[in-house]
Write a protein that holds these residues in place. Structure first.
Motif, PDB file in Angstrom:
ATOM      1  N   TYR A 372      46.300  40.981  27.661  1.00  0.00           N
ATOM      2  CA  TYR A 372      46.746  41.824  26.622  1.00  0.00           C
ATOM      3  C   TYR A 372      48.379  41.642  26.562  1.00  0.00           C
ATOM      4  CZ  TYR A 372      42.611  45.016  26.189  1.00  0.00           C
ATOM      5  OH  TYR A 372      41.729  45.724  26.083  1.00  0.00           O
ATOM      6  N   SER A 399      46.719  49.017  28.913  1.00  0.00           N
ATOM      7  CA  SER A 399      47.593  49.534  27.829  1.00  0.00           C
ATOM      8  C   SER A 399      48.765  50.331  28.531  1.00  0.00           C
ATOM      9  CB  SER A 399      46.867  50.503  27.068  1.00  0.00           C
ATOM     10  OG  SER A 399      45.673  49.668  26.522  1.00  0.00           O
ATOM     11  N   GLN A 404      51.601  49.482  25.733  1.00  0.00           N
ATOM     12  CA  GLN A 404      51.048  49.147  24.694  1.00  0.00           C
ATOM     13  C   GLN A 404      50.170  50.530  24.083  1.00  0.00           C
ATOM     14  OE1 GLN A 404      48.841  45.597  25.144  1.00  0.00           O
ATOM     15  NE2 GLN A 404      50.607  44.370  25.087  1.00  0.00           N
ATOM     16  N   VAL A 406      46.754  52.506  23.045  1.00  0.00           N
ATOM     17  CA  VAL A 406      45.409  52.077  23.436  1.00  0.00           C
ATOM     18  C   VAL A 406      44.714  51.784  22.269  1.00  0.00           C
ATOM     19  CG1 VAL A 406      45.413  53.562  25.455  1.00  0.00           C
ATOM     20  CG2 VAL A 406      44.918  54.680  23.219  1.00  0.00           C
TER      21      VAL A 406
END
Length: 587
Positions: A372, A399, A404, A406
């Motif tokens: 990610y 996340s 970040q 979700v």
């Protein structure tokens, strides 16, 4: 053998279909020049797959490999002068099928192995027949003593013996050759004594994390069965042995996919050596179809540091889209990881047998964070609901750690999602995670799942209807070589959900034909971030078409699997066509 393509545009055939008011205008020169000759497809059921509900259009025009017009036939004829007319003669034209998940390289490698599949894919129904096939293969191919022999596709649940073969039986058949045979699930296999010795598996070898080595009764001596991570050394060595034949089978494998109407194929887990091979074939102009690979998660960190490896970008028809992670095993092999135990005996397990996670939660979390952070798309193999819980947890942890959202538009794909729970589907929607289902299991192992898991879990396998109600852009795949490469059979299995014994596995989840087609066209393009270039018949998109002899939306549901691919067209050029008496319909 697949017929070679003849270059002429041939006439094709139609069934009556739905009316349409779908039309795309085109912004190009209104009159094509001779150099820019266009092809007008008409007089058939042309299904654009661009609408939420089924619709048809009268005409599609292709020019220079792109779709330049979709809509009314009269307007198409008026707009283009230098045009070749292709009369579909009542047949059905769809966007080319996009393979959401298979193993192109392994399909190619099976061409150098013994076919041990049970009916209807193969002919092996007993261990005795399996051993005879292995012995015959050695004789017919003049395989020398000491050389490896590989087989694929055996399924103990479909054998009269109702068990895996063991090393002693393989030793008796082929005492002087190392032998490894792969289970149809791709998550286990059986080796003979010579193969075990070469891979250094003995009574002293402990089960690896996430794997199991079968043992002879009342002994630590291996019986030949290796499951999940325990099989990795055998598969890795097999790929090394068979890699030398990749080029030999590469074109044949492409033809095999094209004959099924596939214009974009996937290699569902690709090591760096195979990535280099695929790119070399692409750079030499040998790709007839687009090929998408998923890099293996064991190389994730080094792949992300390698500036020469560009994710998500095609180069000469080949790209590495993202990374494949294996989170659990197979439900028919009883290694998929569940929150509730299997209802039947599980080899190597005495109580509370729920299958095996392939990775720890911490390891999975770290992989998600690594991917990610680099905006690397993840495709995670998970069949059981417990492994899907682990994936959701890893998604949340990554996340949060990276700050970040979700629901960031990552399009993380949970491959198989076979026994996903309703609450997990809702979380998928909330977190922008997409499932890639596997409804072929309803046919091949639906009866087995009812026995092993009970009706409630079995009936909710690959729940397309529930996913569709939530607005998820699900796909549906073959996972070849686990089940055959055949998108129309996959559509049939999604619509009918019929088992080998003729039982319906979850009537509430029987998809409509249109839903099933979305899973291999528009939704498949979306999962690969290609919705702007593929998956529907719209102006500006690639002229990737498949022509069928009948319309999947209008035939009886049980007849869908009998539909034939007449022609497959990639970027406006025919790459496969059935041996037909049809003639050139150019006007």
């Amino acid at each position: 053998m697949i017929k070679k393509i003849i270059p002429a545009v041939v006439g094709l055939s139609l069934l009556a279909g739905c009316g349409s008011n779908t039309e795309n205008k085109v912004s190009i020169e209104p009159k094509a020049t001779k150099v820019d000759k266009a092809h007008l497809y008409y007089n058939g059921d042309i299904i654009p797959m661009s609408t939420l509900q089924p619709s048809t259009v009268e005409a599609v025009v292709e020019q220079q490999g792109k779709i330049v017009y979709v809509g009314n036939l009269a307007k198409a004829k008026d707009q283009f002068s230098n045009i070749e007319h292709v009369d579909l003669q009542g047949r059905t034209l769809l966007p080319g099928f996009i393979d959401p998940h298979s193993h192109f390289g392994m399909v190619s490698n099976t061409m150098g192995q013994v076919d041990l599949n049970p009916p209807p894919v193969g002919t092996i129904s007993s261990i005795e027949q399996m051993l005879a096939a292995l012995k015959a293969y050695k004789a017919e191919n003049n395989i020398a003593e000491g050389e490896w022999i590989y087989g694929w596709g055996y399924d103990e649940s479909q054998l009269t013996d109702k068990r895996h073969p063991n090393k002693l039986e393989l030793d008796e058949a082929l005492p002087n050759n190392p032998v490894y045979i792969q289970h149809t699930s791709g998550h286990m296999g059986v080796a003979n004594s010579l193969a075990l010795e070469k891979m250094q598996v003995s009574a002293a070898t402990k089960n690896p994390e996430g794997g199991m080595i079968g043992r002879l009764p009342n002994s630590n001596e291996p019986n030949g069965l290796v499951q999940e991570t325990a099989m990795y050394p055998f598969v890795g060595h097999m790929l090394q042995v068979l890699n030398s034949k990749q080029a030999e089978f590469f074109e044949q494998t492409q033809d095999f996919y094209a004959a099924k109407g596939i214009t974009t194929a996937q290699d569902g887990m690709t090591d760096r050596e195979a990535i280099r091979f695929f790119q070399s074939q692409a750079d030499q102009g040998k790709l007839k179809i687009d090929l998408v690979s998923l890099a293996g998660f064991s190389e994730l960190e080094s792949n992300l540091k390698d500036a020469s490896l560009k994710f998500k970008d095609y180069k000469n028809g080949f790209k590495v889209q993202g990374t494949k992670i294996i989170a659990d095993g197979s439900p028919q092999g009883k290694t998929a990881y569940f929150t509730q135990p299997y209802l039947t005996k599980v080899e190597g397990c005495q109580t509370d047998c729920k299958g095996l996670p392939s990775l720890s939660q911490d390891t999975l979390n770290d992989l998600f964070k690594l991917a990610y952070k680099a905006d690397n798309q993840l495709f995670i193999h998970a069949n059981g609901d417990a492994s899907i819980d682990m994936i959701i947890k890893a998604h949340e942890v990554a996340s949060k750690a990276l700050k970040q959202p979700v629901d960031k538009n990552r399009r993380t794909v949970v491959i198989h999602s076979q026994f996903v729970r309703p609450d997990q589907l809702e979380t998928f929607k909330k977190y922008n995670i997409e499932p890639s289902f596997f409804t072929n299991h309803a046919y091949f192992w639906g009866d087995v799942h009812v026995e092993n898991l009970g009706k409630q879990r079995a009936n909710f396998l690959s729940p397309i209807v529930s996913a569709d109600k939530l607005g998820l852009k699900y796909t549906n795949h073959s996972d070849a070589m686990v089940t055959p490469v055949d998108p129309l059979f996959t559509v049939w299995s999604a619509v009918n959900r019929l088992s080998r014994s003729g039982k319906i596995i979850g009537a509430e989840q029987q998809a409509s034909p249109y839903q099933a087609l979305q899973a291999i066209t528009s939704h498949a393009a979306y999962q690969l971030f290609e919705e702007d270039s593929k998956g529907t018949l719209e102006v500006g998109k690639a002229a990737d078409f498949v022509v069928l002899d009948k319309n999947p939306l209008t035939v009886k549901p049980m007849q869908i699997r009998d539909i034939k691919v007449v022609q497959t067209i990639k970027n406006g050029k025919p790459i496969y066509q059935i041996n037909s008496k049809a003639t050139d319909a150019t006007q």
